[in-house]
Design a protein around this motif. Structure first.
Motif, PDB file in Angstrom:
ATOM      1  N   TYR A 258       5.222  -0.557  22.726  1.00 16.83           N
ATOM      2  CA  TYR A 258       4.388   0.075  21.694  1.00 16.83           C
ATOM      3  C   TYR A 258       5.116   0.193  20.359  1.00 16.83           C
TER       4      TYR A 258
ATOM      5  N   VAL B  40      -6.346   5.558   2.358  1.00 15.85           N
ATOM      6  CA  VAL B  40      -5.347   4.676   2.985  1.00 15.85           C
ATOM      7  C   VAL B  40      -4.842   5.318   4.271  1.00 15.85           C
ATOM      8  N   ALA B  41      -4.529   6.610   4.218  1.00 18.18           N
ATOM      9  CA  ALA B  41      -4.034   7.309   5.407  1.00 18.18           C
ATOM     10  C   ALA B  41      -5.088   7.330   6.506  1.00 18.18           C
TER      11      ALA B  41
ATOM     12  N   LEU C 218       1.598  -3.610  13.415  1.00 15.91           N
ATOM     13  CA  LEU C 218       0.502  -2.988  12.682  1.00 15.91           C
ATOM     14  C   LEU C 218       0.893  -2.708  11.225  1.00 15.91           C
TER      15      LEU C 218
ATOM     16  N   MET D  71       1.246  11.088  11.013  1.00 17.56           N
ATOM     17  CA  MET D  71       1.890   9.778  10.893  1.00 17.56           C
ATOM     18  C   MET D  71       3.210   9.807  10.142  1.00 17.56           C
TER      19      MET D  71
ATOM     20  N   GLU E 295      -6.474   2.641  12.549  1.00 16.52           N
ATOM     21  CA  GLU E 295      -5.723   1.531  13.163  1.00 16.52           C
ATOM     22  C   GLU E 295      -4.903   2.024  14.359  1.00 16.52           C
ATOM     23  N   MET E 296      -4.319   3.220  14.222  1.00 21.08           N
ATOM     24  CA  MET E 296      -3.553   3.804  15.334  1.00 21.08           C
ATOM     25  C   MET E 296      -4.471   4.031  16.539  1.00 21.08           C
ATOM     26  N   LYS E 297      -5.648   4.542  16.239  1.00 19.57           N
ATOM     27  CA  LYS E 297      -6.631   4.796  17.306  1.00 19.57           C
ATOM     28  C   LYS E 297      -6.991   3.472  18.001  1.00 19.57           C
TER      29      LYS E 297
ATOM     30  N   TYR F  39      -5.257   4.002   8.216  1.00 16.20           N
ATOM     31  CA  TYR F  39      -4.203   3.750   9.214  1.00 16.20           C
ATOM     32  C   TYR F  39      -4.350   4.634  10.449  1.00 16.20           C
ATOM     33  N   MET F  40      -4.958   5.816  10.283  1.00 11.15           N
ATOM     34  CA  MET F  40      -5.283   6.615  11.480  1.00 11.15           C
ATOM     35  C   MET F  40      -6.226   5.817  12.379  1.00 11.15           C
TER      36      MET F  40
ATOM     37  N   LEU G 202      -5.248   0.788  18.177  1.00 14.57           N
ATOM     38  CA  LEU G 202      -4.095   0.267  18.906  1.00 14.57           C
ATOM     39  C   LEU G 202      -3.922   0.963  20.252  1.00 14.57           C
ATOM     40  N   LEU G 203      -4.051   2.288  20.253  1.00 15.01           N
ATOM     41  CA  LEU G 203      -3.742   3.042  21.469  1.00 15.01           C
ATOM     42  C   LEU G 203      -4.962   3.255  22.372  1.00 15.01           C
TER      43      LEU G 203
ATOM     44  N   GLN H 291       0.844  -1.206   0.000  1.00 13.73           N
ATOM     45  CA  GLN H 291       0.000   0.000   0.000  1.00 13.73           C
ATOM     46  C   GLN H 291       0.874   1.249   0.000  1.00 13.73           C
ATOM     47  N   VAL H 292       0.465   2.227  -0.788  1.00 10.78           N
ATOM     48  CA  VAL H 292       1.196   3.496  -0.813  1.00 10.78           C
ATOM     49  C   VAL H 292       0.509   4.464   0.155  1.00 10.78           C
ATOM     50  N   LEU H 293       1.255   4.899   1.146  1.00  7.44           N
ATOM     51  CA  LEU H 293       0.709   5.819   2.143  1.00  7.44           C
ATOM     52  C   LEU H 293       1.135   7.233   1.747  1.00  7.44           C
ATOM     53  N   ASP H 294       0.166   8.001   1.277  1.00  8.77           N
ATOM     54  CA  ASP H 294       0.449   9.351   0.774  1.00  8.77           C
ATOM     55  C   ASP H 294       0.292  10.354   1.912  1.00  8.77           C
ATOM     56  N   LEU H 295       1.388  10.767   2.484  1.00 12.26           N
ATOM     57  CA  LEU H 295       1.373  11.782   3.544  1.00 12.26           C
ATOM     58  C   LEU H 295       2.171  12.987   3.051  1.00 12.26           C
TER      59      LEU H 295
ATOM     60  N   TYR I 296      -3.863  12.587  12.341  1.00  6.78           N
ATOM     61  CA  TYR I 296      -2.624  12.198  13.007  1.00  6.78           C
ATOM     62  C   TYR I 296      -1.418  12.467  12.112  1.00  6.78           C
TER      63      TYR I 296
END
Lengths: 532, 532
Positions: A511, B507-508, A518, A264, B514-516, B511-512, B518-519, A247-251, A262
């Motif tokens: 963590y 996608v981003a 993850l 990230m 997923e972070m939520k 994953y946000m 997880l924590l 997967q390409v995560l575009d941030l 977030y």
């Protein structure tokens, strides 16, 4: 301007300054400058059992020497190679002459990879990782392979994913200062492109002629400009990262301000390719300075060093761009090994290299002269040289940059890269000197004082187990007690993963493991690194 | 120095400069300065259906007006209150007069919490969260409650966790510039403590007299100094955060360089209290500047604004500390509403406030005069004032700071806080003016030009659904097409969570989530915020 001249000017207004002898930089120093040094990376960071450098022998396989238990990964098969050849074209799938990809810069780590892949774009990186994830093939992302903790080479037979072909500077905006660049672009090339429009990359380090900007970001590289521009978490505005599953995560936010969810991207800055592969990034580039001045000064005590640092922060303020410390033994090691170096001053227990960069040369010169004059009158600065001549600036930087090489040129050297509170910054050098006694030939300290980052070095004729036991884990315990960092700028990689707990508590490490699970549940990305 | 005087000096060396009329700042401007403005927060960021300010009516419960589906949380019981009273002492468990905790600064959001807890240390925060997590009680962390997107107030009946008692500055190191502070410390108090040793907090915003530094960090607050000091991801060196399950995550590195594992602290910078509660942090504080100068200038076109910005970056370089834009309509709105304001110049379509801060007043004055003189001679700067007098500096800042209040004083105002590419920065104001036509009374733009951060405002007499439809979602779509940020500095909170997808891809966002998970697996922390 030499101090003699400076002092003369000061004396017109003030009596009582001590007489200083001018010791000009000799003209025999070569002027090849900082860039030419790039191939000879100046520092390394952990116990080095194999001498670094072009003459050093090829090391044994790390899997054997370090008794590494290979992970439960698939083994490369012919069908995999065929798949990648179809994906990338045969030219970009290497199965022979892989030594340069398998051995780390320091010749300390040697992996046994049978395959190097050279994708040309993000989509190909994604396709490679998706395939490897499904096949459970382990992968090590590799930039310029200039890392110092064995983070960018295979440990066993991981596939090497070279980013070298993703080397384009995609845009540089001279108005906003924002540049977008592919991960495999060499830092120096990126900087050169930025300078064409009056900007500069806010990162400078010895390996700039070969390291990749994506590797710099993945390792949160430090260097000699952090005191001015801060670290990469502040400068990097966005990243594009490919995750283990493809997967390409575009941030890729290209703005200084973007508070949408977030943040990230920071997980990929400094995680050493274990959470994803950075393929592209945007960076805020400051305007390049019109004037650069460097002072090289001698001081009598570490107390004077600290006072001079505070004075530099106060009086040079916004133009201070580097503040480096070299102790006497470190300087002498360089001067003894490299006869072409000539220090403009000698005979002091401590030396500082202080650089200013600013938009107005006259103003900067006035500030630095005032700063030095004041320090001399207070008796904190003893002697030195200050210059704004580009050639001379490079010559002085060369002295600083040859120090680490001087220490390993003909000796074995235990090397540490730690952050310590400034008030305790130099104590560990004295403590270590006492612990090692005559077993060590040189115990010295130098580094990025302005960032509280000390390079502690213990040299001896050859690897000595008795010294090793006296030094480790003592240095980590000492650092940990002061809540310092056991790896200030070089990361954890393979070589320091057993020491991570000295700087991070178990909850945090727990963590980190969860983040890894993850983002890379099959643990195919850069195994054997960071977390043990 | 007024421009007239400046120009006279320039004319000695150069002919051809145009004649400019000096318009001095009148002495009738009050000089209460920036700090006094703090209680009247200058900007807000999204569609506001309730007029802000002390006279605005108490809004309806948001759960009802916004048709919020309450999450599957436990309901507060007497035994819970008793438990907390035993834990904290009765004085710090509030069950009455909770309006100030339930209603947001803008009086747009009103929650229905029945309980406010005021822990006094990290251990108490941890104990509270552990209990709430086990009981499935939802919690909203609250700092100074100055946020502008409804992020720090309950939406339904969440327990309010006030950090107000964690208000100590624990240490300020004048040598390294590193300060350690508890999350509930008011920004202005923190800055005052830093200034006692010659440092300054690298963050300045209108709410400084009431906002908490922990809230600033949790929202990655921006403000008027980002152009100089960068954002909080660069300045914050470490955080201590309590997770939803009560675990204390110690990421309190107190060094500029620390590359030991994943840089997880950044997950808590800007995640608005949804991933953990920041209880303590360390921050790098620069030395405070000895000299501050401000120029307030008039320009004829946005093209001239951009040229002037580039010139400021080049010529003011390291001393540039703010670069703000105000368009004519925005300025006039402030001048019309607040008669005590007097602009030193008028009649231009664009105004810029440019501030410098440096270590040498003479140098800075010379630089800013040169910069302005050059801009005038090129015809880019038309007229203006430059001053280094602290009172006058505050007066000019006051003009800028009253602009947002002027726009809401007697009108309904649709407000947006976006990042846009500088080349397209102002176009949206013209586009929006055309879209709204005579329905809108004022369509204007102002903001942090130096950070590409525009505050776009559409005013009308009262909320108007026709304008609303013309403005939204158009403004988000427009911003998204230019790959801008739909929330530059104020975050997502409750009010913008439905628009997050305009700035972040699926996608981003995935994953946000997923972070939520997880924590905060039970999603007790600040529900109904950031992610929908």
């Amino acid at each position: 301007m030499r101090f003699q001249q400076l002092l003369h000017v000061r004396r017109l207004a003030s009596a009582g300054a001590t007489t200083l002898v001018r010791r000009p930089i000799t003209t025999t120093i070569t002027t090849t400058g900082r860039t030419a040094l790039a191939a000879t990376h100046p520092a390394f960071t952990t116990t080095v059992r194999t001498m670094a450098g072009s003459g050093a022998p090829i090391p044994e396989l790390t899997e054997i020497t370090d008794n590494v238990q290979r992970g439960n990964y698939a083994t490369l098969a012919d069908k995999d190679v065929a798949h990648f050849e179809q994906l990338l074209g045969k030219n970009f799938v290497l199965t022979e002459d892989l030594e340069g990809y398998n051995i780390c810069f320091l010749k300390r780590i040697r992996g046994n990879s049978k395959l190097v892949l050279k994708p040309g774009n993000t989509a190909e990186v994604a396709a490679i990782l998706k395939y490897c994830n499904e096949r459970r093939l382990a992968v090590v992302p590799q930039g310029g392979n200039t890392g110092l903790v064995g983070g960018s080479v295979p440990i066993c037979d991981e596939i090497v994913l070279s980013l070298a072909r993703l080397n384009k500077v995609l845009s540089v905006d001279e108005v906003t200062g924002i540049a977008v660049v592919e991960a495999g672009c060499i830092l120096e090339n990126f900087d050169q492109r930025a300078r064409e429009v009056g900007l500069t990359v806010p990162l400078d380090l010895g390996a700039k002629a070969s390291c990749h900007i994506g590797g710099n970001v993945s390792t949160n590289a430090g260097g000699v400009r952090v005191v001015r521009y801060g670290n990469l978490h502040g400068s990097v505005l966005g990243v594009e990262a490919v995750l283990a599953n493809g997967q390409v995560l575009d941030l890729m936010s290209n703005f200084k301000k973007d508070n949408t969810g977030y943040h990230m991207k920071h997980l990929f800055i400094g995680s050493e390719g274990t959470l994803g592969v950075v393929t592209k990034l945007s960076m805020l580039c400051p305007h390049s300075s019109r004037a650069v001045n460097v002072a090289f000064i001698g001081l009598n005590s570490f107390d004077d060093v600290l006072k001079t640092f505070v004075s530099a922060k106060r009086n040079l303020g916004e133009i201070l761009s580097s503040c480096e410390l070299i102790d006497e033994r470190a300087l002498n090691a360089a001067l003894e090994q490299f006869k072409f170096l000539n220090s403009p001053i000698s005979g002091f227990p401590f030396y500082m290299l202080i650089e200013t960069s600013g938009s107005n040369g006259d103003h900067d010169e006035e500030k630095i002269n005032q700063f030095i004059g004041d320090g001399m009158e207070r008796g904190e600065i003893q002697d030195g040289t200050v210059t704004g001549d580009p050639g001379k600036v490079q010559e002085i930087w060369k002295i600083r940059e040859m120090v680490p090489l001087g220490l390993i040129e003909k000796s074995f050297c235990f090397k540490y890269d730690i952050s310590l509170p400034l008030r305790d910054f130099y104590n560990i050098v004295d403590v270590m000197r006492e612990r090692c006694g005559p077993l060590a030939t040189v115990v010295c300290g130098y580094g990025h004082l302005g960032d509280s980052n000390l390079h502690l070095n213990v040299s001896c004729e050859e690897f000595n187990d008795e010294i090793y036991k006296r030094v480790e884990p003592f240095v980590y315990e000492y650092t940990s007690k002061l809540k310092g960092s056991i790896s200030a700028e070089h990361g954890i990689g393979f070589l320091k993963k057993d020491y991570l707990h000295y700087s991070k508590d178990p909850v945090a490490i727990g963590y980190m493991r969860e983040m890894k699970k993850l983002l890379d549940p099959n643990s195919i990305l850069n195994p054997y690194k960071v977390l043990n």
